[in-house]
Design a protein around this motif. Structure first.
Motif, PDB file in Angstrom:
ATOM      1  N   ARG A 206      -9.372   6.806  41.386  1.00  0.00           N
ATOM      2  CA  ARG A 206      -8.973   5.939  40.054  1.00  0.00           C
ATOM      3  C   ARG A 206      -9.192   5.037  41.156  1.00  0.00           C
ATOM      4  O   ARG A 206     -10.489   3.757  40.747  1.00  0.00           O
ATOM      5  N   ARG A 209     -13.159   4.342  41.170  1.00  0.00           N
ATOM      6  CA  ARG A 209     -13.502   4.154  39.178  1.00  0.00           C
ATOM      7  C   ARG A 209     -13.413   2.939  39.128  1.00  0.00           C
ATOM      8  O   ARG A 209     -14.938   2.482  39.088  1.00  0.00           O
ATOM      9  N   GLU A 210     -12.753   1.841  39.632  1.00  0.00           N
ATOM     10  CA  GLU A 210     -12.305   0.820  39.368  1.00  0.00           C
ATOM     11  C   GLU A 210     -13.436   0.163  39.857  1.00  0.00           C
ATOM     12  O   GLU A 210     -13.992  -1.323  39.818  1.00  0.00           O
ATOM     13  N   ARG A 241     -11.371  -0.989  30.653  1.00  0.00           N
ATOM     14  CA  ARG A 241     -10.500   0.277  29.887  1.00  0.00           C
ATOM     15  C   ARG A 241     -10.645   0.161  28.577  1.00  0.00           C
ATOM     16  O   ARG A 241     -10.268   1.635  27.360  1.00  0.00           O
ATOM     17  N   CYS A 244     -13.872   1.644  26.941  1.00  0.00           N
ATOM     18  CA  CYS A 244     -13.587   2.911  27.047  1.00  0.00           C
ATOM     19  C   CYS A 244     -12.687   3.857  25.640  1.00  0.00           C
ATOM     20  O   CYS A 244     -13.509   4.282  25.127  1.00  0.00           O
ATOM     21  N   CYS A 279     -14.193   5.574  33.768  1.00  0.00           N
ATOM     22  CA  CYS A 279     -13.672   6.064  32.683  1.00  0.00           C
ATOM     23  C   CYS A 279     -13.531   7.613  32.553  1.00  0.00           C
ATOM     24  O   CYS A 279     -14.377   7.989  32.254  1.00  0.00           O
ATOM     25  N   GLU A 281     -13.165   9.993  31.042  1.00  0.00           N
ATOM     26  CA  GLU A 281     -13.094  10.810  29.335  1.00  0.00           C
ATOM     27  C   GLU A 281     -14.488  10.377  28.696  1.00  0.00           C
ATOM     28  O   GLU A 281     -14.943  11.134  28.945  1.00  0.00           O
TER      29      GLU A 281
END
Length: 469
Positions: A206, A209-210, A241, A244, A279, A281
């Motif tokens: 996480r 990614r951020e 987010r 996303c 994200c 997904e």
């Protein structure tokens, strides 16, 4: 009878509501974090209701106060103080409804968390936005006191408790204005050095990614509009987010509304790649889509190779020294061959337009194709002497001069490994004869790999162009 204290309170209320309209104070543009959508249910509903009530926002608060004062003064002068109080309450509602709307829809989001506190921060009090709340709530309190009708019985405990609770909530709401703006990571900083949309490592976890999303969102021109790039890291991540979620839902109405409110086009290549960094997904969807596209392209290329390989081979009238055949991709309506580095200009291509087929410059050949982007079938033959002219079965035949600086014409677009070097005499002067057919078939449905070229290259000193058919 009009009390002097009430007149003073009405005047103060009018002055406070007029303050935001002073040019210096009214120029603040606010934060765009509040435009985030997606997982913040309350904010999405707030955005819908606000759009429906948009005409009401255009009514200036000083006008509402003036109208309320006029009605109150008229009714109080006529001896109807309670009706005057009702007029005052209506004016209070007129200047506080935007704040009440914000707090009402913010409560469920703030209770559920999920990054929505950052989304609502600019509305509930961040930096200059606190002036807006003071400019609404304080004048409202002044008006309520101004229109108060003296009571003949003492106020009950319930009423006093409610008033105290309202004051506490008001102070808590205004206190959010003291919140720090938050960390802002510089795109050019050391922390962002390794993150890129297409190259470099992929984020793991996480935190990575951020960081990757924040870096590319600030550093890449086409990911987000300029007005959104300077948001604090936490707000930028929350905004991402929500993007996303919108990207995964792919609802055209939602995407259109999002673009209209924020200027963000979620379906652009750059924005989608940035969201894939943030994200999992979106990343999984894009990887699956990339595999699908690659499989589709592999099948497309294999079909073209099979189609070209199935053509009857050319049977020359004299023996060729070298020969090769392949399918080749046409870029920008031409296939090219070079001996060394990519040429800076377009001399060979410009000459090809002179005879609508082939052109040459020193160390470079260009052959025009029917369509701008498709596979074509190319046969290349190298001879030690001039072969007989062949016209039958071809739509066009053109012969030109070519000068070879190195004697190695092997860089045929993507097909270098499939074609031999046709310059059998090394550096020097050559003639290039190009035969073409299938231009019409190439422009029809399923026209890929339908156009054929036969390229004969042999020694020759002439630099002229001959259109043989």
């Amino acid at each position: 009878m009009l009390r002097r204290s009430s007149l003073v309170l009405w005047a103060l209320a009018l002055a406070l509501t007029a303050l935001p309209y002073v040019p210096f104070l009214g120029g603040w543009s606010g934060s765009y974090a509040a435009l985030t959508m997606g997982s913040c249910w309350g904010f999405m509903r707030y955005a819908d209701v606000s759009m429906a009530l948009l005409p009401l926002y255009a009514v200036p608060e000083p006008v509402i106060v003036l109208v309320g004062f006029g009605l109150w003064a008229l009714l109080a002068w006529k001896g109807m103080p309670r009706w005057g109080r009702a007029a005052g309450w209506l004016s209070v509602l007129g200047i506080t409804w935007p704040t009440l709307l914000e707090f009402g829809f913010a409560v469920p989001d703030l209770l559920t968390g999920d990054g929505c506190a950052q989304t609502w921060a600019p509305f509930l009090g961040e930096g200059p936005s606190i002036l807006g709340h003071v400019g609404e709530v304080l004048p409202a309190l002044l008006i309520l006191v101004a229109v108060r009708v003296p009571r003949t019985t003492p106020r009950g405990g319930i009423a006093r408790t409610a008033a105290a609770a309202f004051a506490v909530l008001l102070l808590l709401g205004l206190q959010t204005g003291d919140r720090a703006r938050g960390k802002v990571t510089e795109a050019a900083g050391e922390k962002c050095g390794s993150w890129d949309l297409r190259y470099g490592p992929r984020p793991v976890g996480r935190g990575d990614r951020e960081t990757a999303f924040v870096c590319v969102a600030r550093g890449q021109e086409y990911v987000l509009p300029p007005k959104l790039r300077d948001l604090p890291d936490a707000e930028l991540v929350a905004f991402g987010r929500n993007l996303c979620g919108a990207s995964m839902r792919a609802d055209p109405k939602e995407l259109g509304r999002l673009h209209g409110e924020t200027g963000v086009s979620v379906d652009t290549v750059e924005t989608t790649q940035a969201l894939a960094l943030l994200c999992p997904e979106v990343d999984a969807r894009e990887q699956a889509e990339e595999k699908r596209r690659q499989a589709e392209n592999d099948e497309f290329t294999a079909t073209a190779k099979k189609r070209c390989a199935g053509l009857p081979p050319h049977r020359p009238r004299i023996r060729a020294a070298v020969r090769g055949a392949t399918s080749m991709w046409s870029d920008y309506g031409a296939v090219t061959a070079i001996e060394d580095e990519e040429p800076e200009g377009t001399a060979a291509l410009d000459k090809a337009f002179g005879n609508d087929l082939v052109g040459a410059a020193k160390g470079e050949l260009a052959i025009l194709t029917a369509d701008e982007a498709m596979h074509v079938c190319v046969t290349v033959e190298g001879y030690g002497r001039r072969p007989p002219v062949e016209r039958k079965g071809w739509e066009k035949v053109v012969e030109i001069g070519y000068t070879s600086p190195k004697g190695e014409l092997t860089y045929w677009a993507e097909a270098a490994a499939d074609l031999p070097n046709p310059l059998v005499k090394g550096p020097g002067r050559y003639r290039v004869r190009v035969h073409m057919r299938g231009a019409g078939a190439a422009m029809k449905d399923d026209g890929d790999a339908r156009q054929q070229f036969l390229v004969m290259i042999f020694p020759g000193s002439s630099r002229g162009t001959e259109v043989l058919r």
